[in-house]
Scaffold this motif. Sequence first.
Motif, PDB file in Angstrom:
ATOM      1  N   CYS A   1     -77.849  46.888 -31.605  1.00  0.00           N
ATOM      2  CA  CYS A   1     -78.300  45.499 -31.647  1.00  0.00           C
ATOM      3  C   CYS A   1     -79.093  45.243 -30.373  1.00  0.00           C
ATOM      4  O   CYS A   1     -79.090  46.066 -29.463  1.00  0.00           O
ATOM      5  N   SER A   2     -79.764  44.115 -30.327  1.00  0.00           N
ATOM      6  CA  SER A   2     -80.477  43.786 -29.093  1.00  0.00           C
ATOM      7  C   SER A   2     -79.449  43.352 -28.050  1.00  0.00           C
ATOM      8  O   SER A   2     -78.475  42.667 -28.368  1.00  0.00           O
ATOM      9  N   LEU A   3     -79.635  43.809 -26.835  1.00  0.00           N
ATOM     10  CA  LEU A   3     -78.733  43.473 -25.739  1.00  0.00           C
ATOM     11  C   LEU A   3     -79.405  42.453 -24.841  1.00  0.00           C
ATOM     12  O   LEU A   3     -80.583  42.597 -24.511  1.00  0.00           O
TER      13      LEU A   3
ATOM     14  N   SER B   1     -76.118  55.347 -22.440  1.00  0.00           N
ATOM     15  CA  SER B   1     -75.806  55.876 -23.772  1.00  0.00           C
ATOM     16  C   SER B   1     -74.691  55.066 -24.443  1.00  0.00           C
ATOM     17  O   SER B   1     -74.698  54.902 -25.664  1.00  0.00           O
ATOM     18  N   VAL B   2     -73.753  54.557 -23.660  1.00  0.00           N
ATOM     19  CA  VAL B   2     -72.698  53.695 -24.207  1.00  0.00           C
ATOM     20  C   VAL B   2     -73.321  52.439 -24.802  1.00  0.00           C
ATOM     21  O   VAL B   2     -73.020  52.046 -25.936  1.00  0.00           O
ATOM     22  N   LEU B   3     -74.201  51.796 -24.060  1.00  0.00           N
ATOM     23  CA  LEU B   3     -74.833  50.569 -24.551  1.00  0.00           C
ATOM     24  C   LEU B   3     -75.692  50.833 -25.784  1.00  0.00           C
ATOM     25  O   LEU B   3     -75.798  49.983 -26.672  1.00  0.00           O
ATOM     26  N   ALA B   4     -76.281  52.014 -25.856  1.00  0.00           N
ATOM     27  CA  ALA B   4     -77.117  52.358 -27.013  1.00  0.00           C
ATOM     28  C   ALA B   4     -76.291  52.467 -28.296  1.00  0.00           C
ATOM     29  O   ALA B   4     -76.836  52.340 -29.400  1.00  0.00           O
ATOM     30  N   LYS B   5     -74.982  52.688 -28.174  1.00  0.00           N
ATOM     31  CA  LYS B   5     -74.110  52.764 -29.363  1.00  0.00           C
ATOM     32  C   LYS B   5     -74.038  51.419 -30.091  1.00  0.00           C
ATOM     33  O   LYS B   5     -73.786  51.378 -31.288  1.00  0.00           O
ATOM     34  N   PHE B   6     -74.238  50.338 -29.362  1.00  0.00           N
ATOM     35  CA  PHE B   6     -74.251  49.012 -29.975  1.00  0.00           C
ATOM     36  C   PHE B   6     -75.645  48.812 -30.548  1.00  0.00           C
ATOM     37  O   PHE B   6     -76.586  48.518 -29.831  1.00  0.00           O
TER      38      PHE B   6
ATOM     39  N   VAL C   1     -85.163  34.423 -23.339  1.00  0.00           N
ATOM     40  CA  VAL C   1     -85.401  35.226 -24.541  1.00  0.00           C
ATOM     41  C   VAL C   1     -85.808  36.663 -24.215  1.00  0.00           C
ATOM     42  O   VAL C   1     -85.789  37.518 -25.086  1.00  0.00           O
ATOM     43  N   ASN C   2     -86.167  36.933 -22.977  1.00  0.00           N
ATOM     44  CA  ASN C   2     -86.602  38.274 -22.587  1.00  0.00           C
ATOM     45  C   ASN C   2     -85.648  38.866 -21.553  1.00  0.00           C
ATOM     46  O   ASN C   2     -85.456  38.295 -20.479  1.00  0.00           O
ATOM     47  N   PHE C   3     -85.079  40.006 -21.902  1.00  0.00           N
ATOM     48  CA  PHE C   3     -84.131  40.686 -21.026  1.00  0.00           C
ATOM     49  C   PHE C   3     -84.614  42.113 -20.785  1.00  0.00           C
ATOM     50  O   PHE C   3     -85.356  42.675 -21.589  1.00  0.00           O
TER      51      PHE C   3
END
Length: 117
Positions: free
Chosen positions: A92-94, A85-90, A69-71
């Motif tokens: 949602c929680s990653l 910054s690419v991942l921040a465009k999604f 549950v913790n990433f």
Amino acid sequence: MKSLPDRLLLGFSFDAELLEQDLAILESHQWIDHFVKQNYAGTWDVLPLRGTAGATHPVMMIYSDPSCVNFEDTPFLKEAPYLQSVLAKFQCSLQSVRLMRLTPGSEIKEHRDHDLS
């Protein structure tokens, strides 16, 4: 029953040159052979960008534990500002995020990851 589309076009666009710059940095690291060898032929390797919180060994960083549950970001992602910054465009929680590299002539065999939903 309504059928689902087999693909979706996301409303994102990214700078290929900046992605290549981050990838050049990350290619200097030791990528890990995908450990489920029956799912592919050839060379398929992985570099973890986000993984289980507290994992320090790259193999444990790439393992997608369905009970986790913790990433957290890995040290590899911290070296790749544009990928961050690419991942921040999604918006949602990653959870588990990995780069996966398949070499020419290699193949991913048909399979299902049942434990990952």
